[in-house]
Design a protein around this motif. Structure first.
Motif, short mmCIF file in Angstrom:
data_model
loop_
_atom_site.label_atom_id
_atom_site.label_comp_id
_atom_site.label_asym_id
_atom_site.label_seq_id
_atom_site.Cartn_x
_atom_site.Cartn_y
_atom_site.Cartn_z
N VAL A 22 0.86 -1.18 0.00
CA VAL A 22 0.00 0.00 0.00
C VAL A 22 0.90 1.23 0.00
N LEU A 23 0.79 2.06 -1.05
CA LEU A 23 1.63 3.26 -1.12
C LEU A 23 1.04 4.37 -0.27
N LEU A 65 -2.87 3.21 8.99
CA LEU A 65 -3.98 2.59 8.24
C LEU A 65 -3.46 1.59 7.21
N ALA A 66 -2.36 1.98 6.54
CA ALA A 66 -1.79 1.12 5.49
C ALA A 66 -1.38 -0.24 6.08
N ARG A 67 -0.92 -0.24 7.34
CA ARG A 67 -0.52 -1.50 7.98
C ARG A 67 -1.72 -2.43 8.15
N PRO A 77 3.01 -1.24 4.29
CA PRO A 77 3.10 0.17 3.94
C PRO A 77 4.41 0.52 3.23
N VAL A 78 4.30 1.18 2.11
CA VAL A 78 5.46 1.65 1.35
C VAL A 78 5.34 3.17 1.27
N ALA A 79 6.31 3.88 1.84
CA ALA A 79 6.23 5.34 1.88
C ALA A 79 6.86 5.93 0.62
N VAL A 80 6.28 7.04 0.14
CA VAL A 80 6.87 7.78 -0.98
C VAL A 80 7.17 9.18 -0.45
#
Ligand SMILES: Cc1cc2nc3c(=O)[nH]c(=O)nc-3n(C[C@H](O)[C@H](O)[C@H](O)COP(=O)(O)OP(=O)(O)OC[C@H]3O[C@@H](n4cnc5c(N)ncnc54)[C@H](O)[C@@H]3O)c2cc1C
Length: 320
Positions: A4-5, A25-27, A32-35
Motif C-alpha cells: 500500500v503506497l 492505516l496502510a498496515r 506500507p510503502v512510503a513515498v
C-alpha cells in the motif's frame, strides 16, 4: 500481503501527523510503502521507520518544490508501476486531492475521496465516506485493481510499529507536463504555535457569536493544546483567516473533540465537522441546530462559559 503506497505530506522533512495516520492505516491493509518527495529526507527517515514503512521510495529533486502537483503525480505513477499496490493513500488536503485526481485519471484507477476509514473486505479495499453534506455515510469500493484514496485527518490514531525500511531512489524522467505550472512565490504563514487544523486532535471553533472576540476561544484552545477553527460568518467578517474556516468551502476536519462556540450549525458548517468523534456546543439559543448534532451542549453565553472551562482544564492539567 498487498503493498500500500502512502504519499508522505511533510514540511521540510517533518511528516505531518496525517501521514503517520496513513502509515498506520496502510498496515491494516497490507505492507506500507512510503513515498517521500522533496527536501528533508534525513529528518523523515527515522519517523517513517518508526511508523512501520517497510520500504521508502524517495526523490529530492527541486521540481517537487518548484512546480505544482504534477511532478508528484509522475513520481507516484512511476513507483506504483514498480510496486503494483492495492491502494495509494494520500492525505485529504487540497493538494492531496488534486494529486489523487490526476493520478487516478492518468492511470485509470478508481478514486475515493475524503475517506473516514479504510479496510479490506472480501479481498477488496473499502472506504467509508460521509456524503451529500454529511447526510449519508456510505461504504465504497472501486472496480479497478488499484484504489486511489484520500483519507481525512483523524481517520486513524497514529501508532508506532518500528520497521527497518529498505530505501530506494526513484529513477524516472518527469513528463513534459511536470513543469507546466511553476510556483513563483511562497508566503510563509505566521505560526500561532497552535496545531494546524488538519493535524489537530482537538479543535475549538468560534462563530458569529464571538462578535469578533476570539480570545476566549483561543484561551480554551491553548489550555487543551487544540487548533482554532472558525465559521464562515466569522471569516467573512474578517475576524479570523480563511485558512481556519471549517465547512463546505473551508476545511473538513475529524478531530477527537470539536468545540463549537457561538456557531449555529448551518449545514455548510456541519459538512466540515460532523464526523468529529465528540462534539460540544456552546450557544445562547437552545434551538440552535448545532445542538441536534452535539454530544454535549451548554445553553449559555460563551463569554461566561469558556473562561470557567478554561480555568478547569488548566487546573486539571497542572494537577497532572
Ligand atoms: C455555498 C455556501 C458555502 C458555505 N460554506 C460555509 C463553510 O465552509 N463554513 C461555514 O461555517 N459556513 C459556510 N456557509 C455559511 C453558512 O450557511 C452559515 O451562514 C454560517 O455557517 C453561519 O456562521 P455562524 O454559525 O458563525 O453564524 P450564525 O448562523 O449567525 O450563528 C451564530 C450563533 O451564535 C449564537 N450566539 C450569539 N451570541 C452568542 C454568545 N455570546 N454565546 C454563545 N452563542 C452565541 C447564536 O445563537 C447563533 O446560533 C456557506 C454558505 C453557502 C451558501
Amino acid at each position: 500481503m498487498p503493498e500500500v503506497l502512502v504519499l508522505i505530506d511533510h514540511v521540510d522533512g517533518v511528516p505531518r501527523r496525517s501521514s503517520l495516520e496513513l502509515l498506520t492505516l496502510a498496515r491494516s491493509l497490507g505492507e506500507p510503502v512510503a513515498v517521500f518527495l522533496g527536501n528533508g529526507y534525513s529528518q523523515a527517515r527515522d519517523v517513517l521507520a518508526e511508523y512501520g514503512a517497510i520500504r521508502i521510495y524517495r526523490d529530492d529533486r527541486a521540481e517537487y518544490e518548484r512546480y505544482a502537483v504534477v511532478p508528484k503525480v509522475d513520481a507516484l505513477t512511476q513507483v506504483a508501476g514498480a510496486v503494483h499496490p492495492a491502494a495509494v493513500l494520500i492525505a485529504s488536503t487540497a493538494e492531496g486531492k488534486e494529486i489523487a485526481g490526476r493520478l487516478s485519471a492518468r492511470n485509470e484507477w478508481g478514486l475515493l475521496t475524503d475517506a473516514l476509514d479504510v479496510r479490506i473486505a472480501e479481498g477488496r479495499v473499502e472506504a467509508t465516506q460521509s456524503v451529500l453534506a454529511g447526510n449519508f455515510t456510505v461504504v465504497s469500493t472501486v472496480s479497478t485493481d488499484v484504489s486511489v484514496i484520500t483519507v481525512k485527518a483523524g481517520a486513524a490514531e497514529a501508532a508506532p510499529a518500528p520497521a527497518q525500511p529498505a530505501e530506494q531512489e526513484i529513477e524516472m524522467e518527469f513528463t513534459p507536463y511536470a513543469t507546466a505550472t511553476r510556483i513563483l512565490d511562497r508566503t510563509e504563514r505566521e505560526s500561532s504555535g497552535r496545531p494546524d487544523l488538519t493535524d489537530a486532535k482537538i479543535i475549538v471553533s468560534g462563530g458569529r457569536g464571538t462578535g469578533g472576540d476570539f480570545s476566549p476561544v483561543e484561551a480554551l484552545a491553548d489550555a487543551l493544546g487544540a487548533g482554532v477553527g472558525a465559521s464562515r460568518a466569522a471569516v467573512d467578517a474578517g475576524w479570523y483567516p480563511h485558512s481556519h474556516q471549517v465547512g463546505q468551502t473551508g476545511k473538513t476536519v475529524s478531530p477527537r473533540l470539536y468545540v463549537a462556540c457561538g456557531i449555529s450549525g448551518a449545514i455548510q458548517h456541519r459538512a466540515g465537522m460532523q464526523t468529529s468523534k465528540t462534539i460540544v456546543a456552546i450557544n445562547t439559543d437552545k434551538d440552535a441546530p448545532i445542538f441536534d448534532l452535539a454530544d454535549f451542549g451548554v445553553v449559555g453565553d460563551l463569554f461566561s462559559v469558556l473562561p470557567g472551562v478554561t480555568e478547569r482544564v488548566r487546573a486539571r492539567r497542572s494537577a497532572g
